[in-house]
Scaffold this motif. Sequence first.
Motif, PDB file in Angstrom:
ATOM      1  N   PRO A  12      26.514  68.300  61.838  1.00 51.96           N
ATOM      2  CA  PRO A  12      26.809  69.606  61.290  1.00 51.96           C
ATOM      3  C   PRO A  12      26.458  70.660  61.967  1.00 51.96           C
ATOM      4  N   GLY A  13      27.126  71.704  62.098  1.00 54.38           N
ATOM      5  CA  GLY A  13      26.826  72.917  62.861  1.00 54.38           C
ATOM      6  C   GLY A  13      27.505  72.972  64.364  1.00 54.38           C
ATOM      7  N   ASP A  14      28.153  71.723  64.651  1.00 54.10           N
ATOM      8  CA  ASP A  14      28.676  71.500  65.986  1.00 54.10           C
ATOM      9  C   ASP A  14      30.074  72.049  65.963  1.00 54.10           C
ATOM     10  N   LEU A  15      30.650  72.590  67.173  1.00 57.68           N
ATOM     11  CA  LEU A  15      31.785  72.810  66.911  1.00 57.68           C
ATOM     12  C   LEU A  15      32.571  71.945  67.778  1.00 57.68           C
ATOM     13  N   LEU A  16      33.799  71.547  67.353  1.00 58.74           N
ATOM     14  CA  LEU A  16      34.827  70.408  67.752  1.00 58.74           C
ATOM     15  C   LEU A  16      36.137  71.073  68.287  1.00 58.74           C
ATOM     16  N   GLU A  17      36.346  70.533  69.346  1.00 58.76           N
ATOM     17  CA  GLU A  17      37.759  70.822  70.095  1.00 58.76           C
ATOM     18  C   GLU A  17      38.558  69.655  70.047  1.00 58.76           C
ATOM     19  N   ARG A  18      39.731  69.590  69.376  1.00 60.44           N
ATOM     20  CA  ARG A  18      40.595  68.492  69.588  1.00 60.44           C
ATOM     21  C   ARG A  18      41.399  68.840  70.485  1.00 60.44           C
ATOM     22  N   ASP A  19      41.959  67.863  71.365  1.00 60.83           N
ATOM     23  CA  ASP A  19      42.972  67.907  72.261  1.00 60.83           C
ATOM     24  C   ASP A  19      44.173  67.634  71.932  1.00 60.83           C
ATOM     25  N   ASP A  20      45.075  68.843  71.902  1.00 61.13           N
ATOM     26  CA  ASP A  20      46.507  68.650  71.664  1.00 61.13           C
ATOM     27  C   ASP A  20      47.384  68.742  72.894  1.00 61.13           C
ATOM     28  N   GLY A  21      46.853  68.384  73.878  1.00 62.26           N
ATOM     29  CA  GLY A  21      47.816  68.665  75.256  1.00 62.26           C
ATOM     30  C   GLY A  21      47.439  69.847  75.589  1.00 62.26           C
ATOM     31  N   PHE A  22      48.531  70.784  75.901  1.00 63.91           N
ATOM     32  CA  PHE A  22      48.539  71.982  76.381  1.00 63.91           C
ATOM     33  C   PHE A  22      47.306  72.956  75.683  1.00 63.91           C
ATOM     34  N   ALA A  23      47.429  73.026  74.259  1.00 67.90           N
ATOM     35  CA  ALA A  23      46.346  73.807  73.523  1.00 67.90           C
ATOM     36  C   ALA A  23      45.362  72.865  72.901  1.00 67.90           C
ATOM     37  N   GLY A  69      43.818  61.549  64.798  1.00 73.11           N
ATOM     38  CA  GLY A  69      44.361  60.451  65.818  1.00 73.11           C
ATOM     39  C   GLY A  69      43.949  60.900  67.215  1.00 73.11           C
ATOM     40  N   ARG A  70      43.608  61.968  67.613  1.00 68.27           N
ATOM     41  CA  ARG A  70      43.609  62.562  68.769  1.00 68.27           C
ATOM     42  C   ARG A  70      41.855  62.839  69.194  1.00 68.27           C
ATOM     43  N   SER A  71      41.788  63.066  70.698  1.00 64.15           N
ATOM     44  CA  SER A  71      40.504  63.101  71.112  1.00 64.15           C
ATOM     45  C   SER A  71      39.564  64.370  70.744  1.00 64.15           C
ATOM     46  N   VAL A  72      38.474  64.187  70.298  1.00 66.25           N
ATOM     47  CA  VAL A  72      37.707  65.297  69.791  1.00 66.25           C
ATOM     48  C   VAL A  72      36.618  65.506  70.748  1.00 66.25           C
ATOM     49  N   THR A  73      36.552  66.830  71.340  1.00 65.45           N
ATOM     50  CA  THR A  73      35.151  66.997  72.185  1.00 65.45           C
ATOM     51  C   THR A  73      34.075  67.588  71.118  1.00 65.45           C
ATOM     52  N   VAL A  74      32.752  67.236  71.463  1.00 68.54           N
ATOM     53  CA  VAL A  74      31.768  67.937  70.483  1.00 68.54           C
ATOM     54  C   VAL A  74      31.172  68.830  71.496  1.00 68.54           C
ATOM     55  N   HIS A  75      30.913  70.235  70.886  1.00 70.02           N
ATOM     56  CA  HIS A  75      30.187  71.193  71.583  1.00 70.02           C
ATOM     57  C   HIS A  75      28.822  71.625  70.784  1.00 70.02           C
ATOM     58  N   LYS A  76      27.693  71.426  71.396  1.00 66.30           N
ATOM     59  CA  LYS A  76      26.451  71.860  70.693  1.00 66.30           C
ATOM     60  C   LYS A  76      26.300  73.271  71.000  1.00 66.30           C
ATOM     61  N   THR A  77      25.744  73.966  69.910  1.00 68.67           N
ATOM     62  CA  THR A  77      25.198  75.448  70.137  1.00 68.67           C
ATOM     63  C   THR A  77      23.816  75.502  69.823  1.00 68.67           C
ATOM     64  N   THR A  78      23.453  76.701  69.987  1.00 69.05           N
ATOM     65  CA  THR A  78      21.879  77.172  69.951  1.00 69.05           C
ATOM     66  C   THR A  78      21.872  77.775  68.584  1.00 69.05           C
ATOM     67  N   THR A  79      22.999  77.968  67.876  1.00 70.65           N
ATOM     68  CA  THR A  79      22.623  78.608  66.468  1.00 70.65           C
ATOM     69  C   THR A  79      22.460  77.770  65.558  1.00 70.65           C
ATOM     70  N   PRO A  80      21.534  78.043  64.691  1.00 74.11           N
ATOM     71  CA  PRO A  80      21.296  76.850  63.532  1.00 74.11           C
ATOM     72  C   PRO A  80      22.380  76.237  62.654  1.00 74.11           C
ATOM     73  N   PRO A  81      22.562  75.250  62.634  1.00 68.49           N
ATOM     74  CA  PRO A  81      23.482  74.754  61.937  1.00 68.49           C
ATOM     75  C   PRO A  81      23.934  75.282  60.657  1.00 68.49           C
ATOM     76  N   SER A  82      22.844  75.604  59.744  1.00 69.87           N
ATOM     77  CA  SER A  82      23.141  76.221  58.423  1.00 69.87           C
ATOM     78  C   SER A  82      23.914  77.481  58.670  1.00 69.87           C
ATOM     79  N   GLU A  83      23.338  78.205  59.538  1.00 66.94           N
ATOM     80  CA  GLU A  83      24.152  79.617  59.790  1.00 66.94           C
ATOM     81  C   GLU A  83      25.699  79.578  60.221  1.00 66.94           C
ATOM     82  N   THR A  84      25.808  78.544  61.153  1.00 70.09           N
ATOM     83  CA  THR A  84      27.064  78.462  61.679  1.00 70.09           C
ATOM     84  C   THR A  84      28.090  77.812  60.542  1.00 70.09           C
ATOM     85  N   ILE A  85      27.657  76.911  59.576  1.00 64.66           N
ATOM     86  CA  ILE A  85      28.407  76.405  58.641  1.00 64.66           C
ATOM     87  C   ILE A  85      28.599  77.511  57.539  1.00 64.66           C
ATOM     88  N   GLU A  86      27.458  78.347  57.168  1.00 63.35           N
ATOM     89  CA  GLU A  86      27.493  79.226  56.066  1.00 63.35           C
ATOM     90  C   GLU A  86      28.801  80.258  56.602  1.00 63.35           C
TER      91      GLU A  86
END
Length: 142
Positions: A12-23, A69-86
């Motif tokens: 929770p709080g991580d940013l997720l990046e799904r690979d859709d090819g070009f975008a 069904g695609r590849s997802v990259t996880v990006h950790k941040t320095t922001t507290p997870p509760s703030e990001t989710i809120e």
Amino acid sequence: MAGNSGKGKAEPGDLLERDDGFAKHWGVCTDKGVVHLTPENDASKSKIMTEQTVRGTVSEVGFENFANGRSVTVHKTTTPPSETIERARAKIGAHDYNLTKYNCEHFAKEAAGMCQSGQVERVERVVKNVLDYTNQEQNFSG
């Protein structure tokens, strides 16, 4: 973006990046799934490439639905997870979507305390380089 990235376990709080090819498609990991911004319907999607602002929706879906069904990259941040989710959940509902001004990457990064889109910045650099090259060619031949 500060932090680590990779294909590790999302928390929770991580940013997720799904690979859709070009975008890439971005969202915010929560304890229940992923909050993300999408264009509202297929008619809206056809207007996106014209840089029109269209109606979008911020929703929370399960991880499998987000991954699609695609590849997802996880990006950790320095922001507290509760703030990001809120911040992400506060936007659930109708929301404007614009490919260059406010897209899914802008949304996710804004939730983590920043608002930028590396994808848009890269495309803008390419366009600028092409235009510069075209102008140089015209000056050289003319």
